[in-house]
Design a protein around this motif. Structure first.
Motif, short mmCIF file in Angstrom:
data_model
loop_
_atom_site.label_atom_id
_atom_site.label_comp_id
_atom_site.label_asym_id
_atom_site.label_seq_id
_atom_site.Cartn_x
_atom_site.Cartn_y
_atom_site.Cartn_z
N UNK A 1 0.61 -1.19 -0.66
CA UNK A 1 0.49 -0.07 0.01
C UNK A 1 0.97 1.03 0.26
N UNK A 2 1.27 1.48 0.67
CA UNK A 2 2.71 2.41 1.12
C UNK A 2 3.50 2.81 -0.36
N UNK A 3 4.19 1.30 -0.48
CA UNK A 3 5.06 1.41 -1.97
C UNK A 3 4.10 2.40 -2.97
N UNK A 4 2.98 1.85 -3.24
CA UNK A 4 1.86 1.99 -4.33
C UNK A 4 1.81 3.87 -4.38
N UNK A 5 1.80 4.23 -3.62
CA UNK A 5 1.89 5.61 -2.80
C UNK A 5 2.49 6.04 -3.40
N UNK A 6 3.73 5.48 -2.93
CA UNK A 6 4.98 5.94 -2.98
C UNK A 6 5.97 5.96 -4.79
N UNK A 7 5.09 5.37 -5.52
CA UNK A 7 5.20 4.95 -6.74
C UNK A 7 4.04 5.83 -7.67
N UNK A 8 2.88 5.95 -7.40
CA UNK A 8 1.87 7.21 -7.85
C UNK A 8 2.70 8.47 -7.96
N UNK A 9 3.63 8.94 -6.79
CA UNK A 9 3.87 10.11 -6.60
C UNK A 9 4.62 10.09 -7.45
N UNK A 10 5.24 9.26 -7.60
CA UNK A 10 7.00 8.84 -8.37
C UNK A 10 6.47 9.37 -10.13
N UNK B 1 8.39 16.24 -6.05
CA UNK B 1 7.37 14.60 -6.16
C UNK B 1 8.37 13.07 -6.96
N UNK B 2 9.28 13.46 -6.95
CA UNK B 2 10.72 12.53 -7.25
C UNK B 2 11.17 12.34 -6.15
N UNK B 3 11.48 13.59 -5.16
CA UNK B 3 12.21 12.97 -3.81
C UNK B 3 11.70 12.13 -3.35
N UNK B 4 10.29 12.73 -3.24
CA UNK B 4 9.34 12.13 -1.99
C UNK B 4 9.18 10.43 -2.42
N UNK B 5 9.05 10.67 -4.06
CA UNK B 5 8.55 9.06 -4.46
C UNK B 5 9.89 8.18 -4.05
N UNK B 6 10.92 9.02 -4.34
CA UNK B 6 12.02 7.93 -3.48
C UNK B 6 12.50 7.56 -2.47
N UNK B 7 12.05 8.50 -1.59
CA UNK B 7 11.88 8.34 -0.49
C UNK B 7 11.16 7.49 0.56
N UNK B 8 9.92 7.58 -0.51
CA UNK B 8 9.34 6.24 -0.04
C UNK B 8 10.45 4.78 -0.39
N UNK B 9 11.22 4.78 -0.97
CA UNK B 9 11.48 3.23 -1.65
C UNK B 9 12.98 3.40 -0.86
N UNK B 10 13.87 4.66 -0.34
CA UNK B 10 15.31 4.44 0.13
C UNK B 10 14.52 4.42 1.95
N UNK B 11 13.25 4.70 2.05
CA UNK B 11 12.77 4.71 3.63
C UNK B 11 13.87 5.86 3.98
N UNK B 12 13.42 6.94 3.56
CA UNK B 12 13.83 8.88 4.45
C UNK B 12 12.47 8.99 4.49
N UNK C 1 9.86 11.30 6.59
CA UNK C 1 8.82 10.87 7.14
C UNK C 1 8.68 9.82 6.68
N UNK C 2 8.66 9.33 4.98
CA UNK C 2 8.17 8.29 4.37
C UNK C 2 8.99 6.81 4.12
N UNK C 3 8.85 6.34 6.15
CA UNK C 3 9.68 5.36 6.60
C UNK C 3 8.64 4.38 7.19
#
Length: 483
Positions: free
Chosen positions: A162-171, A211-222, A224-226
């Motif tokens: 669910x959170x990964x899908x949100x990150x991908x959508x933002x990316x 938005x790219x930064x936020x999307x990558x933030x989900x993937x690397x666990x920055x 508050x996207x961790x």
């Protein structure tokens, strides 16, 4: 008559990805009539062959599909780290799969498909190729996290999805905005369009970059996207946690290096936002780890804190930040995989160790206790282990770029991390008269992964130029930044 233009389909740059993909297909098909352990061997052979092919491409600077795929030294060095982490994960799964209820060929197939996606990210030359690799990696990761038949794994996998899908959508939305502002998906085209900010709508470009930064933030666990990280690392089988915390993180940082260290280096605002995220990540990661009693969750928060240290390199000049990031990712892979391999070798269940269970481990399993202590010392950044040099290079890149205050905060966070790394290390060497609580079966392949991690962090700490010297050529990184 318009002359026929043949497409640029050079096969050599495709070779590492193609070999890995063939390994994934083989794992899928051979699962019908071969035992799972044989399929794991086939997968490891495919990864080793992919690594060998990368070595043969070194200094070639080859591209394919009009630059959409790049086999430059940046891609090759990151690709070799991905292969190393994947091989270590497979070695651990060799022994751990039965206890983790993952002893079926679909696990190896999913892992190999995920590795194919990670290599696509590292070799990408444009945002579309990077996105394809990111989605292949992510979808495979979601499946791996839920393969174990347990409520814990299902819950962690669902949260990851669910959170990964949100990150991908933002990316994806960020990619669309960047394309709208620059008219191209190519890293080189974006870099040229933003060199003097000669784009029609800088506002759209800045929003796309954030938005790219936020999307990558989900993937690397920055932060508050961790939020997914502690539950997924703690609830997934240890082999999957090892893979997600090393290989997936390396690939996501490879994408960030391509995008922010090269294509969008001149775009304003993202660096300032990244500074805030780095501070939050280091503080939250270290504070979260201080209060953990389960070792895998401690390692999850440790991974969050290290994400902050790794992200420091993205703020530096590419000539210093690029080699620092590559070296740190190699060291991080070795010490994290080594620590989790020890956990996998000794745990009786996927709940892993509580810190109290680690008391007196030295008196029951002295070699594993020493190996885990070495990995923890390296994660803490203590010399002479390679974690010290990794953090030093990251701090140096940030400091030389003018981020003095941020570097001091990161250094203080590294000192604070000593508390939660030394606590399990001290418990292991305390006398304990209770019966052994560890798994007592065969674990030779896992031991091989432990030895690889311990030897790696020790040798690279004493002789860092073995790895750093290969990637420290300024010409590699100035080409990435277009200078």
């Amino acid at each position: 008559m318009t002359p026929l233009v043949l497409p640029d389909v050079a096969l050599a740059p495709l070779l590492p990805i193609a070999i890995t993909l063939l390994g994934a297909i083989a794992a899928t098909l051979l699962g019908f009539f071969m035992p799972r352990r044989a399929i794991t061997i086939v997968s490891m052979v495919a990864l080793i062959l992919a690594g060998v092919s990368m070595v043969t491409l070194w200094n070639g600077g080859l591209t394919s599909f009009g630059g959409s795929l790049q086999a430059d030294n940046v891609a090759l060095s990151l690709g070799l780290i991905i292969v190393l982490g994947s091989v270590m994960a497979l070695l651990v799964s060799f022994d751990n799969a039965s206890r983790a209820r993952l002893a079926f060929p679909e696990f190896d197939a999913m892992l190999m498909y995920a590795v194919t996606g990670t290599l696509l990210i590292a070799f990408s030359g444009d945002l579309v190729t990077m996105l394809i690799g990111l989605e292949v990696m992510s979808l495979s990761g979601y499946v791996m996290a839920t393969l174990q038949d347990s409520r814990r794994a299902e819950e962690s996998g669902m949260k990851y999805f669910l959170l990964g899908a949100v990150g991908s959508a933002i990316l994806i939305y960020g990619i669309a905005l960047v394309y709208g502002a620059t008219g191209t998906f190519s890293y080189v085209g974006i870099r040229d369009a933003t060199a003097g900010l000669a784009v029609q709508n800088v506002g759209i470009l800045v929003v796309g970059a954030l938005m790219l930064l936020c999307g990558f933030g989900f993937k690397v666990a920055l932060a508050p996207f961790h939020q997914w990280t502690p539950d997924v690392y703690g609830g997934s089988p240890t082999t999957v946690s090892l893979f997600l915390s090393t290989v997936v993180k390396v690939a996501a940082f490879a994408g960030m290096l391509r995008v922010f260290g090269g294509a969008m280096q001149n775009v304003p605002a993202w660096a300032g936002v990244l500074q805030i995220l780095i501070v939050a990540t280091i503080v939250i990661g270290n504070l979260g780890a201080l209060f953990q009693t389960n070792f895998k969750r401690l390692m999850a928060y440790s991974a969050v804190a290290h994400t902050g240290f790794l992200a420091l390199t993205l703020l530096g000049n590419p000539a210093t930040g690029g080699p620092a990031l590559t070296y740190y990712l190699l060291v991080y892979t070795l010490m994290t995989a080594g620590a989790l391999a020890v956990v996998s070798a000794l745990q009786r269940s996927e709940a892993a160790f509580s810190l109290d269970d680690m008391r007196g481990l030295f008196y029951r399993h002295p070699a594993y206790a020493v190996a885990l202590a070495v990995c923890l010392a390296s994660l803490a950044g203590l010399p002479p282990f390679a974690g010290f040099m990794g953090k030093y290079l990251a701090f140096q890149a940030s400091f030389q770029a003018g981020y003095v205050g941020l570097t001091l905060i990161a250094a203080m966070g590294s000192v604070a991390a000593l508390i939660y790394y030394l606590r399990p290390a001290m418990l292991m060497f305390m006398p304990d008269r209770t019966p052994a609580r560890e798994f007592s079966g065969e674990r030779t392949p896992t031991t091989a992964a432990v030895v690889l991690g311990v030897v790696g962090v020790t040798v690279l700490g004493i002789l860092p130029n073995i790895a750093y010297g290969l990637v420290a050529d300024p010409a590699i990184w100035t080409l990435l930044a277009g200078r």
